[in-house]
Design an enzyme around this catalytic site. Sequence first.
Site, short mmCIF file in Angstrom:
data_model
loop_
_atom_site.label_atom_id
_atom_site.label_comp_id
_atom_site.label_asym_id
_atom_site.label_seq_id
_atom_site.Cartn_x
_atom_site.Cartn_y
_atom_site.Cartn_z
N THR A 31 0.98 -1.11 -0.07
CA THR A 31 0.04 -0.18 -0.21
C THR A 31 0.83 1.02 -0.04
O THR A 31 0.42 2.22 -0.66
CB THR A 31 -0.83 0.08 1.23
OG1 THR A 31 -0.38 0.04 2.44
CG2 THR A 31 -2.18 -1.06 1.08
N TYR A 100 10.58 -12.76 5.03
CA TYR A 100 10.05 -11.63 5.66
C TYR A 100 10.24 -11.78 7.42
O TYR A 100 10.45 -13.04 7.91
CB TYR A 100 8.43 -11.85 5.76
CG TYR A 100 7.78 -11.29 4.49
CD1 TYR A 100 7.62 -10.00 4.21
CD2 TYR A 100 7.55 -12.14 3.40
CE1 TYR A 100 7.13 -9.42 3.05
CE2 TYR A 100 7.07 -11.62 2.29
CZ TYR A 100 6.88 -10.25 1.97
OH TYR A 100 6.29 -10.02 0.84
N TRP A 101 10.32 -10.89 8.07
CA TRP A 101 10.16 -10.87 9.51
C TRP A 101 9.46 -9.83 10.01
O TRP A 101 9.91 -8.64 10.24
CB TRP A 101 11.99 -10.54 10.27
CG TRP A 101 12.96 -11.31 9.79
CD1 TRP A 101 13.51 -12.39 10.40
CD2 TRP A 101 13.64 -11.24 8.51
NE1 TRP A 101 14.43 -12.99 9.76
CE2 TRP A 101 14.61 -12.52 8.55
CE3 TRP A 101 13.63 -10.44 7.21
CZ2 TRP A 101 15.47 -12.69 7.36
CZ3 TRP A 101 14.47 -10.83 6.25
CH2 TRP A 101 15.49 -11.79 6.26
N ARG A 102 8.08 -10.09 10.21
CA ARG A 102 7.04 -9.14 10.50
C ARG A 102 5.94 -9.68 11.38
O ARG A 102 5.01 -8.76 11.73
CB ARG A 102 6.50 -8.83 9.04
CG ARG A 102 5.51 -10.03 8.70
CD ARG A 102 5.09 -10.11 7.40
NE ARG A 102 4.54 -8.90 6.73
CZ ARG A 102 3.90 -8.62 5.63
NH1 ARG A 102 4.10 -9.76 4.85
NH2 ARG A 102 3.27 -7.53 5.49
N ASP A 257 1.81 -2.61 -7.73
CA ASP A 257 1.34 -1.61 -6.63
C ASP A 257 1.54 -0.14 -7.56
O ASP A 257 0.57 0.74 -7.34
CB ASP A 257 2.32 -1.29 -5.57
CG ASP A 257 2.35 -2.79 -4.87
OD1 ASP A 257 1.28 -3.46 -4.81
OD2 ASP A 257 3.50 -3.03 -4.34
#
Length: 306
Positions: A31, A100-102, A257
Amino acid sequence: MAHGIAAVGECMIELSSQGSSLWRMAYAGDTFNTLWAMRALMPGHHVDYVSAFGDDPFSHGQIEFFKSHDIGIANSPILPGARPGLYAITLTGAERAFTYWRNDAAARRLVDDPAALAKSLENRELIYFSGITLAILAEPARRTLLDALANAREHGAHIAFDPNYRPKLWPDISVARTAIGEALAVTDIALPTFPDEEMLFGDSSLEATARRIEHAGAAEVVVKNGEQPALILHYGDTFESPAIHVASPVDTTGAGDSFNGAYLAARLLGLAPADAAKRAHRVAATVVQVRGALAPFELLKMAFDR
């Protein structure tokens, strides 16, 4: 009086390989990438990124980066002890893979203060969110967000949504189908990608995707399909918009995007869907020729105006 544009979701720290053992740090997220393109293409409009942020140095750096590009954070909370999510891009040719690390990212708490969220979405011309925004939230938080969006829509905001289905973010496919279906019910402009919709709903064609989403409530649907033509549905009528072939793409991160951002910017500027899609394809083709998700504003504007 509407005062600009808001995107809701998670902006992460992005690490992109520069070859050997060198990595470049930037900020990105689906986003945010879309809002970045809108910021580049609509310099006179006020834009805010609505999320939740930590109080660590990386979060402070993120907010300062936004500010340096005239992107606000509205009433987004700053959470003591929290921090942003992180992802790394690895490339095979131009095709990307993500790590990812989220799981404990601050953005997962973006609806913890419903009053602040409502204030952030107040009097907007356009609000944009995605299936990833939904996927990082627990079910009660998803309901809080969708209620806030419905309220903003009732007060004049247009709602734009990209389902952006990422299976690993959802507990199972049925939860994703339900949540995305509920999101489409508050959506004016939907910007799905056909392979995602085929995987999630079993759609047999771009037309099937467009009609299903139209039936869910969105009057304007843009079904993206990579380098194949996009299908546009606008108040019942459909037409194709050819994509632009890039012979030697560098990095496909953020292409869809940026297409979304360019399309929405064009529509807000009063351009017809056909012209908006043509410009969006040009912007996406530009983005795949630079590394990372965010192309420089001047490149995006040049592609859009060409």
